[in-house]
Design an enzyme around this catalytic site. Structure first.
Site, mmCIF file in Angstrom:
data_model
loop_
_atom_site.group_PDB
_atom_site.id
_atom_site.type_symbol
_atom_site.label_atom_id
_atom_site.label_comp_id
_atom_site.label_asym_id
_atom_site.label_seq_id
_atom_site.Cartn_x
_atom_site.Cartn_y
_atom_site.Cartn_z
ATOM 1 N N GLY A 14 9.268 34.060 19.271
ATOM 2 C CA GLY A 14 9.027 32.832 18.506
ATOM 3 C C GLY A 14 7.545 32.623 18.261
ATOM 4 O O GLY A 14 6.705 33.138 18.989
ATOM 5 N N ARG A 18 3.856 24.911 16.806
ATOM 6 C CA ARG A 18 3.738 23.475 17.079
ATOM 7 C C ARG A 18 2.999 23.193 18.384
ATOM 8 O O ARG A 18 2.697 22.035 18.682
ATOM 9 C CB ARG A 18 5.119 22.818 17.075
ATOM 10 C CG ARG A 18 5.698 22.765 15.651
ATOM 11 C CD ARG A 18 7.136 22.340 15.662
ATOM 12 N NE ARG A 18 7.275 20.962 16.098
ATOM 13 C CZ ARG A 18 8.403 20.472 16.617
ATOM 14 N NH1 ARG A 18 9.450 21.255 16.786
ATOM 15 N NH2 ARG A 18 8.463 19.213 16.995
ATOM 16 N N GLN A 77 10.130 42.813 18.068
ATOM 17 C CA GLN A 77 10.870 42.435 16.860
ATOM 18 C C GLN A 77 9.803 42.315 15.768
ATOM 19 O O GLN A 77 8.997 41.389 15.784
ATOM 20 C CB GLN A 77 11.587 41.092 17.071
ATOM 21 C CG GLN A 77 12.429 40.683 15.882
ATOM 22 C CD GLN A 77 12.873 39.225 15.935
ATOM 23 O OE1 GLN A 77 12.292 38.404 16.639
ATOM 24 N NE2 GLN A 77 13.898 38.900 15.173
ATOM 25 N N LYS A 336 -13.751 28.396 50.771
ATOM 26 C CA LYS A 336 -13.358 29.473 49.858
ATOM 27 C C LYS A 336 -13.505 30.816 50.553
ATOM 28 O O LYS A 336 -14.528 31.068 51.190
ATOM 29 C CB LYS A 336 -14.254 29.464 48.612
ATOM 30 C CG LYS A 336 -13.812 30.484 47.582
ATOM 31 C CD LYS A 336 -14.940 31.117 46.782
ATOM 32 C CE LYS A 336 -15.770 32.089 47.545
ATOM 33 N NZ LYS A 336 -16.721 32.860 46.772
ATOM 34 N N ASN A 371 -23.995 31.292 50.161
ATOM 35 C CA ASN A 371 -23.382 32.608 49.988
ATOM 36 C C ASN A 371 -23.866 33.338 48.748
ATOM 37 O O ASN A 371 -23.656 34.527 48.613
ATOM 38 C CB ASN A 371 -21.842 32.474 49.931
ATOM 39 C CG ASN A 371 -21.387 31.607 48.767
ATOM 40 O OD1 ASN A 371 -22.084 30.680 48.370
ATOM 41 N ND2 ASN A 371 -20.234 31.913 48.223
ATOM 42 N N SER A 390 -25.495 19.592 62.402
ATOM 43 C CA SER A 390 -25.383 18.984 61.076
ATOM 44 C C SER A 390 -26.506 19.404 60.149
ATOM 45 O O SER A 390 -27.629 19.657 60.591
ATOM 46 C CB SER A 390 -25.405 17.461 61.193
ATOM 47 O OG SER A 390 -24.284 17.051 61.936
HETATM 48 C C1 UD1 Z 1 18.560 27.970 18.604
HETATM 49 C C2 UD1 Z 1 20.072 28.099 18.345
HETATM 50 C C3 UD1 Z 1 20.686 26.707 18.349
HETATM 51 C C4 UD1 Z 1 20.421 26.025 19.663
HETATM 52 C C5 UD1 Z 1 18.922 25.993 19.974
HETATM 53 C C6 UD1 Z 1 18.708 25.551 21.387
HETATM 54 C C7 UD1 Z 1 20.419 30.065 16.942
HETATM 55 C C8 UD1 Z 1 20.671 30.542 15.561
HETATM 56 N N1 UD1 Z 1 20.262 28.743 17.088
HETATM 57 O O1 UD1 Z 1 18.019 27.268 17.523
HETATM 58 O O2 UD1 Z 1 22.084 26.795 18.138
HETATM 59 O O3 UD1 Z 1 20.926 24.703 19.655
HETATM 60 O O4 UD1 Z 1 18.355 27.317 19.855
HETATM 61 O O5 UD1 Z 1 17.343 25.390 21.646
HETATM 62 O O6 UD1 Z 1 20.402 30.853 17.862
HETATM 63 N N2 UD1 Z 1 13.548 34.058 18.508
HETATM 64 C C9 UD1 Z 1 13.118 35.361 18.392
HETATM 65 N N3 UD1 Z 1 13.162 35.948 17.166
HETATM 66 C C10 UD1 Z 1 13.651 35.331 16.067
HETATM 67 C C11 UD1 Z 1 14.081 34.000 16.196
HETATM 68 C C12 UD1 Z 1 14.031 33.391 17.428
HETATM 69 O O7 UD1 Z 1 12.679 35.976 19.355
HETATM 70 O O8 UD1 Z 1 13.684 35.954 15.004
HETATM 71 C C13 UD1 Z 1 13.502 33.427 19.823
HETATM 72 C C14 UD1 Z 1 12.466 32.325 19.900
HETATM 73 O O9 UD1 Z 1 11.252 32.830 20.444
HETATM 74 C C15 UD1 Z 1 13.088 31.341 20.872
HETATM 75 C C16 UD1 Z 1 14.589 31.557 20.689
HETATM 76 O O10 UD1 Z 1 14.736 32.814 20.073
HETATM 77 O O11 UD1 Z 1 12.761 31.665 22.207
HETATM 78 C C17 UD1 Z 1 15.238 30.473 19.838
HETATM 79 O O12 UD1 Z 1 14.686 30.479 18.553
HETATM 80 P P1 UD1 Z 1 14.442 29.154 17.743
HETATM 81 O O13 UD1 Z 1 13.905 29.492 16.422
HETATM 82 O O14 UD1 Z 1 13.656 28.197 18.571
HETATM 83 O O15 UD1 Z 1 15.942 28.646 17.545
HETATM 84 P P2 UD1 Z 1 16.426 27.190 17.216
HETATM 85 O O16 UD1 Z 1 16.307 26.951 15.756
HETATM 86 O O17 UD1 Z 1 15.801 26.225 18.134
#
Ligand code: UD1
Ligand code: CA
Length: 457
Positions: A14, A18, A77, A336, A371, A390
């Site tokens: 991810g 944000r 990925q 330390k 030190n 002291s």
């Molecule tokens: C996902 C779920 C949703 C769930 C929510 C819970 C899916 C499609 N949706 O949504 O149902 O309610 O989590 O928090 O699974 N990630 C990757 N590669 C990608 C996309 C995502 O590694 O291409 C990883 C992100 O780093 C993260 C996790 O997968 O750790 C979830 O991805 P995110 O985009 O946050 O999914 P949500 O839209 O929150």
């Protein structure tokens, strides 16, 4: 592969924009440990195989994973095309004869081993897919679990959901277990025909159902599955984890006068009958042995506190502070990389860095181990039963022998042999009646100056 062999896939590709951070999201920490380390710790319980999926620019994440879980396999990925696409980036790890595939998110650090066990158990009991559900206070943004006739039939992502589906309060937490025999066949049929044009892992549910396979949902508490996307959520997760850690140590026989003011690290170790006063902070790597007391406003990191020792109030123990049994460290003392042997004491205002203080030795108020010479660090060694008066400065490298005595206010630059007395300060001189004469001559001078200004005016 051994029986009950499973693969855990941790998704961490991810973007985490944000967080407004230069650091990848999963490397932000709660309770002193990166988010991904919490997930790996929770997932690692069965000793099975672990695969971590990271993004293309995630060298830092790769380095962290290698340290935390050296046996984990890393997969990149290369394009962010959805959660199913991310799982398939680890295809090589899923292709063998695995019993189950457990998928967890790297940004969901509060998940517990117990819950992951329940997901795996559901697969062992015959489910092709087991999904973790929860009922969030605010379901906005989560996938909804669509249940028909008591059966989970699909997960609908919010962007694709009808108004009726959006009204569903049971949501997808993100963790999922799949039967290893059918996992790849299911994941390979996921497509990107949806609002986000992503390959959704959640589609595994409808695909398995269409094949007539069993699909189940397991429910858990919201606090366990809080995903972290913002700094505010990071702080919320920290609060949840701190409550959990405090409770764990209270249950183990630790007294905390005001638990809500004590901050612990995930690796803090406290023995029975340890007492912790309010406002104490435990950084990484602290061990406190039985019956020790940590008094208010102390800060500890990388320290070992022996049985019955007393620390604080207002003490600072830095990495390598090793206190033996019944050691006393008082207010405004910083230690330390120093070993304090059994019964040694430094009760007030001191800096003890890079040294050893022998058994029963006493360090007077205001003592400093000098030190650092601006270039390198040097050691101070104080023998058993020595007494440091002291306000002494011990200029390292220097050693004070067993039973030696350093007079108050000394600047010690040379070694002091055992049982010797070292005095290193200028000798006091006393001049009888000089104070009276000094005062007289000063006030005479003042009158003279006053006259002079009057005349000038
Ligand atoms: C996902 C779920 C949703 C769930 C929510 C819970 C899916 C499609 N949706 O949504 O149902 O309610 O989590 O928090 O699974 N990630 C990757 N590669 C990608 C996309 C995502 O590694 O291409 C990883 C992100 O780093 C993260 C996790 O997968 O750790 C979830 O991805 P995110 O985009 O946050 O999914 P949500 O839209 O929150
Ligand atoms: Ca998310």
């Amino acid at each position: 592969m051994k029986a009950n062999a499973g693969v855990t896939v941790v998704l961490a590709a991810g973007e985490g924009t944000r967080m407004r951070s230069l650091r990848p999201k999963v490397l932000h920490a709660i309770a002193g440990r990166p988010l991904i380390a919490h997930v790996l710790a929770a997932a690692g319980v069965d000793g099975g195989h672990c695969a971590v999926v990271i993004g293309p620019d995630h060298g830092e994440v790769a380095d962290a994973v290698k340290l935390i879980a050296p046996d984990a396999q890393l997969f990149v990925q290369s394009e962010r095309r959805g959660t199913a696409h991310a799982v398939l980036a680890a295809r090589a790890a899923l292709s063998g004869a695995v019993d189950h595939v457990l998928v967890v998110f790297g940004d969901t650090p509060l998940i517990t081993p117990g819950t992951l066990h329940r997901l795996r158990d559901a697969v062992a009991a015959g489910a092709a897919v087991a999904v973790l559900g929860f009922r969030p206070a605010d379901p906005t943004g989560y996938g909804r679990l669509v249940v028909e006739g008591g059966q989970l039939v699909a997960i609908r992502e919010e962007k694709d959901a009808s108004p009726a589906e959006r009204a569903i309060t049971l949501c997808n937490a993100g963790a999922m277990a799949l039967n290893g025999k059918t996992a790849l066949a299911i994941l390979d049929r996921v497509d990107d025909r949806n609002a986000k044009r992503e390959f959704y892992l959640t589609d595994a549910v409808a695909i398995a159902r269409a094949d007539g396979l069993a699909v189940v949902a397991i429910e858990t508490e919201e606090d366990e599955v809080r995903g972290i996307n913002t700094r505010a959520q990071l702080a919320e997760a920290e609060a949840v984890l701190q409550r959990r850690l405090r409770q764990q140590w209270l249950d183990a026989g630790v007294t905390m006068v005001a638990p809500e003011t004590v901050f612990l690290s995930a690796d803090t170790k406290l023995a029975r009958d340890v007492v912790i006063e309010p406002h104490v902070f435990f950084g990484d790597g602290v061990v406190v042995e039985e019956g020790a007391i940590i008094r208010a406003f102390s800060h500890l990191e990388g320290a070992h506190v022996g049985k019955g020792a007393r620390v604080g109030p207002f003490a600072r123990l830095r990495p390598g502070a090793t206190l033996g049994t019944d050691v006393h460290i008082g207010n405004f003392v910083e230690v330390k990389a120093t070993v304090m042997e059994n019964g040694a004491k430094a009760n007030h205002l001191a800096y003890l860095g890079d040294g050893r203080v022998g058994e029963g030795a006493n360090i007077g108020a205001g003592t400093i181990f000098c030190n650092y010479d601006g270039v390198a660090k040097h050691r101070t060694d104080i023998g058993k039963g020595a007494f440091i008066g002291s306000n002494s400065a011990l200029v390292a490298p220097v050693s004070i022998g067993d039973g030696a005595y350093v007079a108050t206010g000394s600047v010690i630059t040379e070694n002091v042999p055992a049982d010797a007395l070292a005095i290193a300060r200028s000798r006091q001189t006393v001049k009888e009646n000089r104070a009276t004469r000094l005062r007289q001559s000063k006030s005479a001078g003042k009158t003279k100056r006053a006259h002079a200004t009057e005349q000038a005016e």
